[in-house]
Motif scaffolding. Structure first.
Motif, mmCIF file in Angstrom:
data_model
loop_
_atom_site.group_PDB
_atom_site.id
_atom_site.type_symbol
_atom_site.label_atom_id
_atom_site.label_comp_id
_atom_site.label_asym_id
_atom_site.label_seq_id
_atom_site.Cartn_x
_atom_site.Cartn_y
_atom_site.Cartn_z
ATOM 1 N N ASP A 205 1.041 -1.587 0.011
ATOM 2 C CA ASP A 205 0.056 -0.106 0.114
ATOM 3 C C ASP A 205 0.847 1.188 0.063
ATOM 4 O OD1 ASP A 205 -2.253 -1.527 0.028
ATOM 5 O OD2 ASP A 205 -2.708 -1.411 2.215
ATOM 6 N N TYR A 206 1.771 1.196 0.725
ATOM 7 C CA TYR A 206 2.973 2.334 0.839
ATOM 8 C C TYR A 206 3.533 2.573 -0.424
ATOM 9 C CZ TYR A 206 6.277 5.211 3.081
ATOM 10 O OH TYR A 206 7.046 6.344 4.090
ATOM 11 N N ARG A 207 3.861 1.682 -1.237
ATOM 12 C CA ARG A 207 4.436 1.681 -2.726
ATOM 13 C C ARG A 207 3.442 2.164 -3.710
ATOM 14 N NH1 ARG A 207 4.627 -1.052 -7.481
ATOM 15 N NH2 ARG A 207 7.059 -1.098 -8.362
ATOM 16 N N VAL B 41 1.881 9.483 -5.698
ATOM 17 C CA VAL B 41 2.444 11.043 -5.856
ATOM 18 C C VAL B 41 3.275 11.420 -6.624
ATOM 19 C CG1 VAL B 41 4.097 12.438 -4.082
ATOM 20 C CG2 VAL B 41 2.013 10.937 -2.978
ATOM 21 N N ILE B 42 4.189 10.272 -7.186
ATOM 22 C CA ILE B 42 4.924 10.432 -8.513
ATOM 23 C C ILE B 42 4.340 10.841 -9.678
ATOM 24 C CG2 ILE B 42 6.675 9.396 -9.750
ATOM 25 C CD1 ILE B 42 7.763 7.899 -7.006
ATOM 26 N N ALA B 43 2.996 9.958 -9.720
ATOM 27 C CA ALA B 43 2.319 10.144 -11.009
ATOM 28 C C ALA B 43 1.667 11.538 -11.034
ATOM 29 C CB ALA B 43 1.263 9.160 -11.092
ATOM 30 N N SER C 81 2.699 14.874 -13.645
ATOM 31 C CA SER C 81 1.452 15.206 -14.510
ATOM 32 C C SER C 81 1.537 16.684 -14.773
ATOM 33 C CB SER C 81 -0.034 14.784 -14.062
ATOM 34 O OG SER C 81 -0.099 15.614 -12.787
ATOM 35 N N ASN C 82 0.780 16.951 -16.158
ATOM 36 C CA ASN C 82 0.509 18.355 -16.580
ATOM 37 C C ASN C 82 -0.111 19.113 -15.394
ATOM 38 O OD1 ASN C 82 2.150 17.951 -18.768
ATOM 39 N ND2 ASN C 82 0.304 17.272 -19.781
ATOM 40 N N GLU C 83 -1.060 18.737 -14.535
ATOM 41 C CA GLU C 83 -1.939 19.357 -13.804
ATOM 42 C C GLU C 83 -1.102 19.891 -12.539
ATOM 43 O OE1 GLU C 83 -2.963 15.813 -14.438
ATOM 44 O OE2 GLU C 83 -3.879 16.462 -16.117
ATOM 45 N N ALA C 84 0.114 19.167 -12.472
ATOM 46 C CA ALA C 84 0.915 19.665 -10.944
ATOM 47 C C ALA C 84 1.851 20.476 -11.247
ATOM 48 C CB ALA C 84 1.755 18.470 -10.449
#
Length: 67
Positions: free
Chosen positions: A36-38, A44-46, A50-53
């Motif tokens: 679950d942690y992974r 978070v990485i995705a 992403s462009n939204e970030a």
């Protein structure tokens, strides 16, 4: 400690180690926690890639003393 998570970056990869008390936790429970942690770290990485970030945060301008 009943549960300890240690991490380090080696060779450009984050490596985590989960240590736990077998008297308090089942191996399968800690294995599920690690999975679950992974999954959350990958989410978070995705998001961050992403462009939204896109955009700036106060930490991008340390000399401006923004909060």
């Amino acid at each position: 400690h009943p549960l300890s998570i240690s991490g380090q970056v080696s060779g450009g990869q984050l490596k985590l180690s989960f240590a736990f008390s077998r008297a308090r936790h089942k191996h399968a429970t800690v294995q599920q926690l690690a999975e679950d942690y992974r999954a959350e770290l990958l989410a978070v990485i995705a998001h961050c890639t992403s462009n939204e970030a896109a955009g700036f945060t106060p930490s991008d301008f340390p000399l401006a003393r923004l909060s």
